[in-house]
Design an enzyme around this catalytic site. Structure first.
Site, PDB file in Angstrom:
ATOM      1  CD  GLU A  42      41.368  44.256  48.828  1.00 23.71           C
ATOM      2  OE1 GLU A  42      41.677  44.789  47.757  1.00 23.71           O
ATOM      3  OE2 GLU A  42      42.206  43.944  49.703  1.00 23.71           O
ATOM      4  CE  LYS A 111      43.428  47.733  46.691  1.00 26.37           C
ATOM      5  NZ  LYS A 111      43.664  46.273  46.845  1.00 26.37           N
ATOM      6  CB  CYS A 147      43.653  46.707  50.761  1.00 23.83           C
ATOM      7  SG  CYS A 147      44.926  45.493  51.211  1.00 23.83           S
TER       8      CYS A 147
END
Length: 550
Positions: A42, A111, A147
């Site tokens: 990430e 994200k 994530c």
């Protein structure tokens, strides 16, 4: 066959050029192994977590320039690249991943779930992205949740419903005890819901108080562990996947056994200190070696992290320093192989007392005079740090920091504390463990590195004649149990009493915990190993009139 390389690497926040260099080297290694695709963690090009640095337009532009260079380099026919970076669209900034292949940018995904709890505050700097669809790569539809996106079901289910065949998850997930089990549970839940195999790629390395432990892994569609990479080490590892009638299955990948909790704690403390020192370009460290358990443990961690030639230990004796402490400190330094010097502080302490005598006339000696000793030591160590450039390691444990059993501008001086998140009882446990164990990858010697007498003797600050910690504090096994309730679990004082602790002791510990907040705010940063680290995790007001009823 789809060969996917997992780049479990150690980026540096803000070092875009250095992170790009790492990415290039990793891609070259992946190409030599025959990879079709290399997956980075990430926000790899920026480093994670970039915090407010990511708001700078020049920083965003540097990350985009690095991405464009990587995209162009995939035109060489080698592996495609899946890499994280901050990405701006209009007035919105996203935590994103980019997929590049054959010299082209295939797509960007943002994200969706931004964590905003504990050590995370991504909503402060990023906008949430829309629910994503899969990315096409060489005939395979890849789902790329980022994530936190796999900590709920919505993103993964959306990807499965829109045709994803394989989930690849870039992560910046920091270490804490039992965290790897929690990650596995979250990943397993997504596999169960979607029926898709999952690759979990995590970064490794220390960043300020956080340590990222790697431990990247894969799960097969049948919910079995497909591959497991090690913790606390950089690696570029190849996994090979075959498409069958039931979807994709792993045909090649590593399988290592992970360390137990005590070993993982030690390696986290070592890696956290090493990266803080090295990434900030200190030549080494200096610390006061008192003959006590805390400084001995910190010295051992420092040697394991940096090697004995970069660790300088200094004994700073005064009239209350026992011959036993002098002997123990010297023996510890000898076992670790470090430079060891003795700088008596008597003249400086007595000069300070003479200077203050007219102002203090008529007032009996008390803790003030004790703290003068500690502050002279702190000033002396800072002078050594300034002169030689080595960072001063501070050595207070979590029990002391919880109840304020430390001297502001004295033994609290320092740039970093590797045992900040360890209670005193845990300090003893780790010392015993390190004497019996030496994990791979450390610079320190095997065998007894902390003298047995240091572990066995009663702890003392040695600021007055015959002083012992337990003259002021409850026994550490009781104190730490109460603190674990108050700090880690937010247990009420009444509930702790109901568990069997004495009401007066709980009340006193609670008071000490709250009134010491101002000290903790001024303490050096240190490695996080628990779920309630002082600093990024636990944020209490300094002015605080609340006390639980007992």
């Amino acid at each position: 066959m789809l060969r996917i390389a997992i780049a479990q690497l150690n980026p540096i926040v803000g070092d875009v050029a250095g992170n790009l260099w790492k990415a290039r080297n990793a891609r070259r290694e992946a190409a030599e192994k025959g990879a079709d695709l290399i997956v980075f963690s990430e926000l790899f090009l920026a480093g994670y977590p970039p915090e407010d640095l990511v708001l700078r337009g020049s920083f965003q532009e540097a990350c985009l320039t690095a991405l464009n260079e990587l995209v162009a380099e995939t035109g060489d026919g080698g592996p495609g690249v899946l890499v994280g970076l901050p990405y701006r669209e209009g007035d919105k900034l996203f935590n994103s991943v980019a997929l590049a292949d054959h010299g082209e940018l295939i797509g960007i995904r943002h994200k969706v779930e931004l964590p905003n709890y504990a050590v995370f505050d991504e909503k402060r700097v990023f906008h949430p992205g829309p629910l994503p669809g899969p990315l096409g790569f060489r005939g395979v539809r890849l789902g790329v949740p980022i994530c936190e996106d796999i900590w709920t079901d919505e993103v993964s289910e959306c990807l499965a419903e829109t045709g994803a065949e394989l989930l690849i998850v870039p992560n910046g997930s920091p270490y804490e005890r039992r965290k790897i089990d929690i990650r596995m549970q979250m990943a397993l839940a997504r596999v169960v819901e979607t029926g898709l195999p999952l690759i979990y790629a995590n970064q490794v390395g220390g960043q300020d108080e956080l340590v990222f432990d790697g431990g990247s892994f894969g799960l097969a569609a049948d919910r079995m562990l497909a591959f497991q990479m090690p913790q606390f080490t950089e690696e570029v590892t190849l996994t090979a996947w075959r498409r069958g009638e039931d979807g994709w299955a792993l045909s090649e990948g590593p399988f290592v056994t992970l360390a137990d909790q005590v070993s993982a704690d030690w390696q986290a403390c070592v890696l956290g200190l090493r990266d803080y020192v090295d990434k900030n370009r200190f030549p080494g460290v200096v610390l006061g070696l008192s003959g006590g358990i805390d400084s001995a443990l910190c010295a051992a961690i420092a040697v394991d992290a940096l090697g004995p030639q970069r660790v300088h230990c200094v004994m700073l004796p005064y009239r209350y320093t026992s011959s036993e402490s002098l002997k123990d400190a010297q023996e510890c330094a000898r076992a670790l192989g470090v430079r060891y010097d003795t700088v008596p502080i008597g003249e400086a302490v007595e000069a300070m007392e003479r200077m203050l005598a007219p102002l203090f006339a008529g007032h009996p000696s008390d803790v003030t005079e004790e703290n003068i000793q500690s502050r002279v030591r702190g000033t002396t160590l800072m002078a050594i740090s300034n002169k030689f450039g080595s960072m001063l390691v501070t050595t207070g444990n979590k029990s002391e920091m919880s109840v304020g059993y430390a001297t502001l501008y004295g033994d609290m001086n320092g740039g970093f504390n590797p045992i900040k998140d360890l209670y005193k009882t845990e300090v003893y446990n780790l010392a015993r463990w390190r004497n019996a164990n030496r994990p791979d990858g450390l610079f320190g010697p095997a065998g007894t590195v902390i003298p047995e007498n240091v572990i066995q003797k009663a702890p003392s600050a040695e600021l007055r004649e015959g002083q012992r910690d337990q003259d002021t504090l409850p026994p550490y096994d009781i104190l730490d149990a109460i603190l674990e309730g108050l700090v880690e679990k937010e247990t009420s004082a009444a509930d702790l009493v109901a568990e069997g602790f004495e009401a007066d002791t709980v009340k006193r510990v609670q008071k000490l915990l709250y009134v010491a907040e101002y000290k903790r705010r001024q303490a050096a940063p240190g490695v996080k190993v628990t779920s309630r680290h002082f600093g990024r995790d636990r944020r209490y007001p300094i002015v605080n009139g609340w006390r639980d009823a007992v």
